[in-house]
Design an enzyme around this catalytic site. Structure first.
Site, PDB file in Angstrom:
ATOM      1  N   VAL A   1       0.834  -1.204   0.000  1.00  0.00           N
ATOM      2  CA  VAL A   1       0.000   0.000   0.000  1.00  0.00           C
ATOM      3  C   VAL A   1       0.868   1.252   0.000  1.00  0.00           C
ATOM      4  CG1 VAL A   1      -1.676   1.308   1.362  1.00  0.00           C
ATOM      5  CG2 VAL A   1      -1.971  -1.144   1.064  1.00  0.00           C
TER       6      VAL A   1
ATOM      7  N   LYS B   1      15.617  -2.367   3.410  1.00  0.00           N
ATOM      8  CA  LYS B   1      14.586  -2.077   2.410  1.00  0.00           C
ATOM      9  C   LYS B   1      14.836  -0.692   1.803  1.00  0.00           C
ATOM     10  CE  LYS B   1      10.014  -3.557   3.171  1.00  0.00           C
ATOM     11  NZ  LYS B   1       8.689  -3.348   3.765  1.00  0.00           N
TER      12      LYS B   1
ATOM     13  N   PHE C   1     -16.431 -10.803  -8.727  1.00  0.00           N
ATOM     14  CA  PHE C   1     -16.279 -11.508  -7.453  1.00  0.00           C
ATOM     15  C   PHE C   1     -17.322 -12.600  -7.260  1.00  0.00           C
ATOM     16  CE2 PHE C   1     -12.748  -9.802  -4.921  1.00  0.00           C
ATOM     17  CZ  PHE C   1     -12.243  -8.977  -5.907  1.00  0.00           C
TER      18      PHE C   1
ATOM     19  N   CYS D   1      -5.802  -9.622   3.219  1.00  0.00           N
ATOM     20  CA  CYS D   1      -6.859  -8.675   3.585  1.00  0.00           C
ATOM     21  C   CYS D   1      -8.165  -9.304   4.053  1.00  0.00           C
ATOM     22  CB  CYS D   1      -7.132  -7.759   2.397  1.00  0.00           C
ATOM     23  SG  CYS D   1      -5.638  -6.974   1.822  1.00  0.00           S
TER      24      CYS D   1
ATOM     25  N   LYS E   1      -7.939 -11.316   7.353  1.00  0.00           N
ATOM     26  CA  LYS E   1      -7.591 -10.434   8.480  1.00  0.00           C
ATOM     27  C   LYS E   1      -8.754  -9.483   8.800  1.00  0.00           C
ATOM     28  CE  LYS E   1      -4.712  -7.018   7.450  1.00  0.00           C
ATOM     29  NZ  LYS E   1      -5.205  -5.663   7.669  1.00  0.00           N
TER      30      LYS E   1
HETATM   31  C1  UGA Z   1      -8.664  -7.043  -1.532  1.00  0.00           C
HETATM   32  C2  UGA Z   1      -9.757  -6.100  -2.064  1.00  0.00           C
HETATM   33  O1  UGA Z   1     -10.229  -6.578  -3.328  1.00  0.00           O
HETATM   34  C3  UGA Z   1      -9.216  -4.678  -2.226  1.00  0.00           C
HETATM   35  O2  UGA Z   1     -10.270  -3.801  -2.617  1.00  0.00           O
HETATM   36  C4  UGA Z   1      -8.641  -4.205  -0.886  1.00  0.00           C
HETATM   37  O3  UGA Z   1      -8.045  -2.931  -1.002  1.00  0.00           O
HETATM   38  C5  UGA Z   1      -7.572  -5.187  -0.429  1.00  0.00           C
HETATM   39  O4  UGA Z   1      -8.147  -6.490  -0.323  1.00  0.00           O
HETATM   40  C6  UGA Z   1      -7.042  -4.711   0.899  1.00  0.00           C
HETATM   41  O5  UGA Z   1      -7.799  -4.664   1.856  1.00  0.00           O
HETATM   42  O6  UGA Z   1      -5.885  -4.285   0.969  1.00  0.00           O
HETATM   43  P1  UGA Z   1      -6.593  -8.370  -2.626  1.00  0.00           P
HETATM   44  O7  UGA Z   1      -6.580  -9.127  -1.344  1.00  0.00           O
HETATM   45  O8  UGA Z   1      -5.338  -7.807  -3.153  1.00  0.00           O
HETATM   46  O9  UGA Z   1      -7.625  -7.118  -2.515  1.00  0.00           O
HETATM   47  O10 UGA Z   1      -7.128  -9.336  -3.733  1.00  0.00           O
HETATM   48  P2  UGA Z   1      -8.507  -9.673  -4.474  1.00  0.00           P
HETATM   49  O11 UGA Z   1      -8.330  -9.481  -5.908  1.00  0.00           O
HETATM   50  O12 UGA Z   1      -9.640  -9.008  -3.823  1.00  0.00           O
HETATM   51  O13 UGA Z   1      -8.582 -11.226  -4.228  1.00  0.00           O
HETATM   52  C7  UGA Z   1      -8.692 -11.782  -2.914  1.00  0.00           C
HETATM   53  C8  UGA Z   1      -8.878 -13.271  -3.001  1.00  0.00           C
HETATM   54  O14 UGA Z   1     -10.171 -13.595  -3.480  1.00  0.00           O
HETATM   55  C9  UGA Z   1      -7.914 -13.981  -3.932  1.00  0.00           C
HETATM   56  O15 UGA Z   1      -7.444 -15.152  -3.288  1.00  0.00           O
HETATM   57  C10 UGA Z   1      -8.747 -14.341  -5.138  1.00  0.00           C
HETATM   58  O16 UGA Z   1      -8.294 -15.487  -5.783  1.00  0.00           O
HETATM   59  C11 UGA Z   1     -10.092 -14.587  -4.494  1.00  0.00           C
HETATM   60  N1  UGA Z   1     -11.250 -14.388  -5.395  1.00  0.00           N
HETATM   61  C12 UGA Z   1     -11.493 -13.166  -5.943  1.00  0.00           C
HETATM   62  C13 UGA Z   1     -12.077 -15.458  -5.658  1.00  0.00           C
HETATM   63  O17 UGA Z   1     -11.885 -16.581  -5.161  1.00  0.00           O
HETATM   64  N2  UGA Z   1     -13.174 -15.269  -6.459  1.00  0.00           N
HETATM   65  C14 UGA Z   1     -13.448 -14.065  -7.021  1.00  0.00           C
HETATM   66  O18 UGA Z   1     -14.472 -13.973  -7.750  1.00  0.00           O
HETATM   67  C15 UGA Z   1     -12.580 -12.997  -6.757  1.00  0.00           C
END
Ligand code: UGA
Length: 454
Positions: free
Chosen positions: A11, A35, A272, A283, A286
């Site tokens: 971030v 780092k 999603f 994320c 947690k």
């Molecule tokens: C997530 C949120 O999408 C962001 O908006 C947020 O800012 C971030 O957390 C955070 O709090 O920092 P991220 O964890 O990077 O982002 O990844 P995502 O793309 O949301 O995917 C999360 C998980 O869900 C992955 O394991 C992905 O494979 C899974 N997923 C996603 C599914 O199993 N099905 C879906 O349809 C979409």
């Protein structure tokens, strides 16, 4: 504007580099001196597409330091983007946040500074940071700060793997503050993104038709809750479709068609709704756990969120159950894993489903051979005590395997030489944990293909 960003993780770095690209003078602060040295050499501690290129492009506006004194006193805006990892009880570890707030307080300059919580903090985190800054300022200077700072919340919605896209072209920017001066400064800082009048980096073009980005202002506490509610909703959307997927398998329906059928309703939305092994990453797990802890502090249960979590973690177990059903005995069997990262385009392994799947298989006596295009090195370092055989050679994942599981949908896995690879397997079973591979093609090649919910 002069910006300081405390914490150089996903971030912090994306925010810092993005704001520097937009013309601000940005100083990134991190207590990890190694780092900082690496960043000064242009080396990123994380893998994020485009970030390294953007760092080069914005280098004139960027500096890196471990010394708050170099960054905070002259900053108009100080972002706090330190980690808040989960503790064993599910609540977030706020040690880094506390230490950042105290150091900011000790180094606060004369001019007005907006301190912005970008880290996901528990509700009330903004008030707590405000108090810590005030106390630290007082013990440093011997008198109370005179209205020269204000704490705002600016929750982060970026997704790893598309962090730059999400930074430049977000669906919305949310700012929570109880002080109009802070809102005004952040409006100015984000103006190029709000009005979409900056020159896009060549590798991150502006989506067609995007003319402006909604800038939503609210009070501090509401903004803090927005972050948790957004992640919890996304997590539960995925768990919802995964729960439907389990039923779809029983009744002989195809969850992807179901997702398409419901997702076209604009009230539901298509995104999603991808069924599979479930969510991982730093994320969703947690933040849903933290939300439950926060609710408990107020004597509340959140059964919907609890259910989303339990469905999610069962999805990982289901992969092992599928393998047991197919192979009957896992002892002495070889299972290949395609992908380790929690999702493609990142090397992040936090709460990655691959970990539980590999661990479960190893506990049942199977041999596990795993490949990942980017996360192998990190997995070797972080999971050294797990007896996984890591390989850069995809052929070795398939050779003599009794089954192969696709865990992460990396693009390159779609087009492997599946015909040739099948010939080297002991039994040609593929479990497609992300419904990502070409089912018909694999079946034509003679694989026994099992997806999720289809
Ligand atoms: C997530 C949120 O999408 C962001 O908006 C947020 O800012 C971030 O957390 C955070 O709090 O920092 P991220 O964890 O990077 O982002 O990844 P995502 O793309 O949301 O995917 C999360 C998980 O869900 C992955 O394991 C992905 O494979 C899974 N997923 C996603 C599914 O199993 N099905 C879906 O349809 C979409």
């Amino acid at each position: 504007m002069r910006v300081a960003v405390v914490g150089s993780g996903y971030v912090g770095l994306t925010t810092g580099v993005g704001l520097a690209y937009l013309g601000n003078q940005v100083t990134c602060v991190d207590i990890d001196k190694q780092k900082i040295l690496a960043l000064r050499e242009g080396q990123l501690p994380i893998y994020e597409p485009g970030l390294s290129e953007l760092l080069q492009m914005a280098s004139d506006n960027l500096s890196f330091t471990s010394d708050y004194q170099e960054a905070v006193p002259s900053a108009d805006v100080v972002f706090i983007a330190v980690g808040t990892p989960a503790l064993l009880d599910g609540g977030p570890n706020l040690d880094y946040l506390k230490s950042a707030a105290l150091k900011i307080g000790q180094n606060l300059g004369e001019g007005f500074t907006v301190v912005v919580n970008k880290s996901t903090v528990p509700i009330g985190g903004g008030n707590w940071v405000e108090y810590l800054i005030s106390e630290a300022f007082k013990s440093q200077n011997g008198y109370k700060p005179e209205d020269n700072y204000s704490v705002a919340s600016n929750p982060e919605f970026l997704k790893e793997g598309s962090a730059l896209y999400d930074t430049f072209y977000p669906d919305r920017i949310v700012v929570g503050s109880n002080d109009q001066r802070a809102t005004d400064i952040l409006t100015r800082l984000y103006r190029p993104i709000i009005e979409q009048d900056f020159m896009p980096p060549p590798f991150e073009p502006r989506p067609q038709g995007l003319k402006s980005v909604p800038f939503i202002t609210m009070d501090l506490t509401s903004a803090e809750l927005v972050k948790y509610a957004a992640n919890a909703f996304l997590a539960l959307k995925i768990s919802f479709i995964n729960e439907i997927a389990v039923l779809a398998e029983k009744v002989g329906a195809d969850v992807q068609q179901v997702a398409n059928g419901i997702g076209t309703d604009t009230r539901i939305g298509r995104r999603f709704l991808q069924a599979g092994i479930g969510w991982g990453g730093s994320c969703f797990g947690k933040d849903t756990a933290a939300l439950l802890t926060i609710a408990r502090d107020y004597g509340l249960e959140m059964p919907v969120i609890e259910a989303a979590r339990s469905v999610n973690y069962q999805q990982r177990q289901r992969i092992i159950e599928k393998l047991l059903q197919e192979l009957k005995i896992l002892k002495g069997k070889k299972v290949g894993l395609l992908g380790l990262a929690f999702k493609p385009n990142t090397d992040d392994l936090r709460d990655a489903p691959s970990f539980q799947i590999a661990k479960g298989l190893l506990e049942k006596g199977a041999k596990v051979v795993a490949h990942d295009p980017v996360a192998l090195g990190r997995a070797e370092r972080e999971w050294y005590d797990l007896n996984i055989e890591f390989t850069k050679d995809i052929q070795l994942v398939f050779e003599d395997a009794d089954a192969v599981v696709l865990v992460t949908e990396w693009d390159e896995y779609r087009h492997l030489a599946y015909g040739r690879l099948k010939a080297s397997m002991r039994t040609p079973i593929i479990i497609d944990g992300r419904n990502f591979l070409q089912r018909d093609r694999l079946q034509d090649l003679g694989y026994r293909y099992l997806g999720v919910g289809r």
